[in-house]
Design an enzyme around this catalytic site. Structure first.
Site, PDB file in Angstrom:
ATOM      1  N   ASP A 190      39.837 -40.567  32.644  1.00 55.85           N
ATOM      2  CA  ASP A 190      40.080 -39.133  32.684  1.00 55.85           C
ATOM      3  C   ASP A 190      41.567 -38.942  33.001  1.00 55.85           C
ATOM      4  O   ASP A 190      41.987 -38.985  34.160  1.00 55.85           O
ATOM      5  CB  ASP A 190      39.193 -38.479  33.750  1.00 55.85           C
ATOM      6  CG  ASP A 190      39.405 -36.965  33.815  1.00 55.85           C
ATOM      7  OD1 ASP A 190      40.441 -36.498  33.309  1.00 55.85           O
ATOM      8  OD2 ASP A 190      38.537 -36.269  34.383  1.00 55.85           O
ATOM      9  N   LYS A 215      44.930 -30.221  30.113  1.00 58.74           N
ATOM     10  CA  LYS A 215      46.022 -29.679  30.932  1.00 58.74           C
ATOM     11  C   LYS A 215      47.394 -29.627  30.241  1.00 58.74           C
ATOM     12  O   LYS A 215      47.664 -28.695  29.508  1.00 58.74           O
ATOM     13  CB  LYS A 215      46.078 -30.426  32.254  1.00 58.74           C
ATOM     14  CG  LYS A 215      44.827 -30.135  33.110  1.00 58.74           C
ATOM     15  CD  LYS A 215      45.095 -30.159  34.591  1.00 58.74           C
ATOM     16  CE  LYS A 215      43.979 -29.453  35.355  1.00 58.74           C
ATOM     17  NZ  LYS A 215      42.873 -30.322  35.757  1.00 58.74           N
ATOM     18  N   PHE A 235      37.086 -35.742  40.212  1.00 56.97           N
ATOM     19  CA  PHE A 235      36.860 -34.426  39.617  1.00 56.97           C
ATOM     20  C   PHE A 235      36.902 -34.554  38.105  1.00 56.97           C
ATOM     21  O   PHE A 235      37.868 -35.076  37.553  1.00 56.97           O
ATOM     22  CB  PHE A 235      37.894 -33.392  40.078  1.00 56.97           C
ATOM     23  CG  PHE A 235      37.610 -32.022  39.509  1.00 56.97           C
ATOM     24  CD1 PHE A 235      36.624 -31.212  40.064  1.00 56.97           C
ATOM     25  CD2 PHE A 235      38.286 -31.560  38.384  1.00 56.97           C
ATOM     26  CE1 PHE A 235      36.320 -29.958  39.517  1.00 56.97           C
ATOM     27  CE2 PHE A 235      37.989 -30.309  37.838  1.00 56.97           C
ATOM     28  CZ  PHE A 235      37.011 -29.515  38.407  1.00 56.97           C
TER      29      PHE A 235
HETATM   30  C1  LIG Z   1      41.444 -30.189  35.584  1.00 58.16           C
HETATM   31  C2  LIG Z   1      40.677 -31.434  35.425  1.00 58.16           C
HETATM   32  C3  LIG Z   1      39.465 -31.455  34.698  1.00 58.16           C
HETATM   33  C4  LIG Z   1      38.817 -30.207  34.139  1.00 58.16           C
HETATM   34  O1  LIG Z   1      39.597 -29.586  33.159  1.00 58.16           O
HETATM   35  P1  LIG Z   1      39.222 -28.084  32.700  1.00 58.16           P
HETATM   36  O2  LIG Z   1      40.214 -27.818  31.606  1.00 58.16           O
HETATM   37  O3  LIG Z   1      39.370 -27.200  33.876  1.00 58.16           O
HETATM   38  O4  LIG Z   1      37.828 -28.126  32.188  1.00 58.16           O
HETATM   39  C5  LIG Z   1      38.829 -32.671  34.547  1.00 58.16           C
HETATM   40  N1  LIG Z   1      39.331 -33.795  35.050  1.00 58.16           N
HETATM   41  C6  LIG Z   1      40.492 -33.820  35.747  1.00 58.16           C
HETATM   42  C7  LIG Z   1      41.015 -35.107  36.278  1.00 58.16           C
HETATM   43  C8  LIG Z   1      41.182 -32.633  35.960  1.00 58.16           C
HETATM   44  O5  LIG Z   1      42.310 -32.643  36.687  1.00 58.16           O
END
Ligand SMILES: *Cc1c(COP(=O)(O)O)cnc(C)c1O
Length: 390
Positions: A214, A243, A127
């Protein structure tokens, strides 16, 4: 009737206030928050130091734009680079934006090497966000469906499968980078083999690819170190954060090292809000508290405590596949869909999340105390046992 677009299946509750790991709804009912705004409220709710830092900054200066120097943004970039062993940072407002910056950077890096269709290796079950490029990078058809045409320049392999990545290297000369989560969050708290990141690093070095991590969910202490990659003893070329970085304020960052840090020139990328004084003050204070209170080590210890407690509670219970995770990113995989558990937990005063249909995901604030963790283990153990005993 709501005037909001119908984008979320929300729980029928709203919260009036919070303190630490606790939230109170409009009726005064108390909830143990093991979601933390999806790994965002790293310091818990209403942390006095974060509130103070925000108040002071709001009374001084909220926003000036990136047309001008922003000392707090400079300080934050320096602090993040120092913590991560990286060279430069771009500050933005969210995770998707941090990944967008990483993707754009990689493409420009590829064009600089004469590669016309720069291609990024991404993973199944990953994701990376909801913008067009990041939803394309995401390994979940539900996130992509209906938004075709998707963006070009991505190839997908199974997660935790080094051979699949090595195989692409054999025949695809357009690859410029690998984008991967050190632990997959939305994909169901998938923890790869301990050597996975090291092997990816080795492949990237061998082929001149950028290793892009990420760490939007795993970063800022969540897995027991400032960044999850530190447990693998490697350093990425590019890293996305968001986050937990602002303790609740919307802020993201794309960090880069070496050649990757020199790719962007003025005019290549930007953001109106990105890195404004208010968001940066929140991030700086969050980092200061995580540091001073040794919350990375605390997350590691409490995570181990919660996993061990849940394993004991659920030992021999039919239907429990695995209790796993890293630090305070914890997954309990069941052998059946369990979204229903979210509602049942809510009724009992516990906030949990279910991801990938059958994985209960816990992401409590990093400040969770041992007695609170014990309550979490007790409540969740009981809920899962009741749920499976049908
Ligand atoms: C939450 C998340 C995202 C997206 O972040 P947003 O602030 O909602 O755009 C991308 N990568 C990972 C691994 C995430 O947990």
């Amino acid at each position: 009737m709501s005037f909001l677009m119908n984008t979320y299946a929300r729980q029928p509750v709203s919260f009036a206030r919070g303190e630490g790991v606790w939230l109170w709804d409009e009726a005064g009912r108390k909830y143990l928050d093991a979601v933390a705004g999806v790994a965002v409220n790293s310091l818990g709710h209403a942390h006095p130091r974060l509130a103070q830092a925000l108040c002071e900054q709001a009374h001084t200066l909220i926003h000036t734009s990136n047309l001008y120097q922003i000392p707090k943004q400079e300080q934050l970039a320096e602090r993040l680079c120092h913590l991560a062993g990286m060279d430069k940072a771009f500050i933005c407002n969210s995770g998707a934006e941090a990944n967008e910056a990483a993707i754009k950077l990689t493409r420009m890096y590829g064009h600089g090497k004469g590669i016309e269709i720069p291609t990024i290796i991404v993973m199944e079950r990953s994701f990376h966000g909801r913008t067009m490029a990041t939803l394309t990078a995401t390994g979940n058809r539900k996130v992509q469906a209906g938004f075709e045409p998707l963006v070009k320049g991505f190839v997908r392999v199974p997660y935790n499968d080094i051979a699949a990545v090595a195989q692409i290297a054999e025949h695809n000369k357009n690859v410029v980078a690998v984008l991967v989560e050190p632990v997959q969050g939305e994909g169901g708290v998938q923890v790869p083999d301990p050597t996975y990141l090291q092997e990816l690093r080795r492949l990237c070095d061998a082929h001149g690819w950028l290793l892009m991590l990420d760490e939007i969910q795993t970063g800022i202490g969540r897995t027991g170190t400032w960044f999850a990659f530190q447990q693998a003893g490697i350093v990425p070329d590019v890293m996305a954060l968001a986050k937990g970085l602002g303790g609740g304020m919307p802020i993201g960052a794309c960090l880069a090292k070496g050649v990757a840090a020199e790719v962007f020139k003025p005019g290549n990328h930007g953001s109106t809000f990105g890195g404004n004084p208010l968001a940066c003050a929140a991030a700086l204070e969050t980092l200061a508290v995580v540091d001073e209170q040794d919350l990375c080590r605390h997350a590691s210890e409490l995570g181990e405590y919660i996993r061990a407690g849940l394993k004991t509670q659920l030992n021999g219970v039919m239907g429990v596949v695995e209790v796993r995770g890293a630090g305070l990113m914890i997954g309990v995989e069941l052998d059946r869909p369990c979204v229903e558990l979210v509602r049942r937990a809510l009724e009992q005063g516990l906030l949990i999340n279910v991801t990938a249909d059958n994985v209960v995901r816990l992401l409590p604030p990093l400040v969770i105390q041992r007695d609170e963790a014990a309550q979490l283990i007790e409540m969740l153990g009981k809920l899962i046992k009741e749920f499976l005993a049908v």
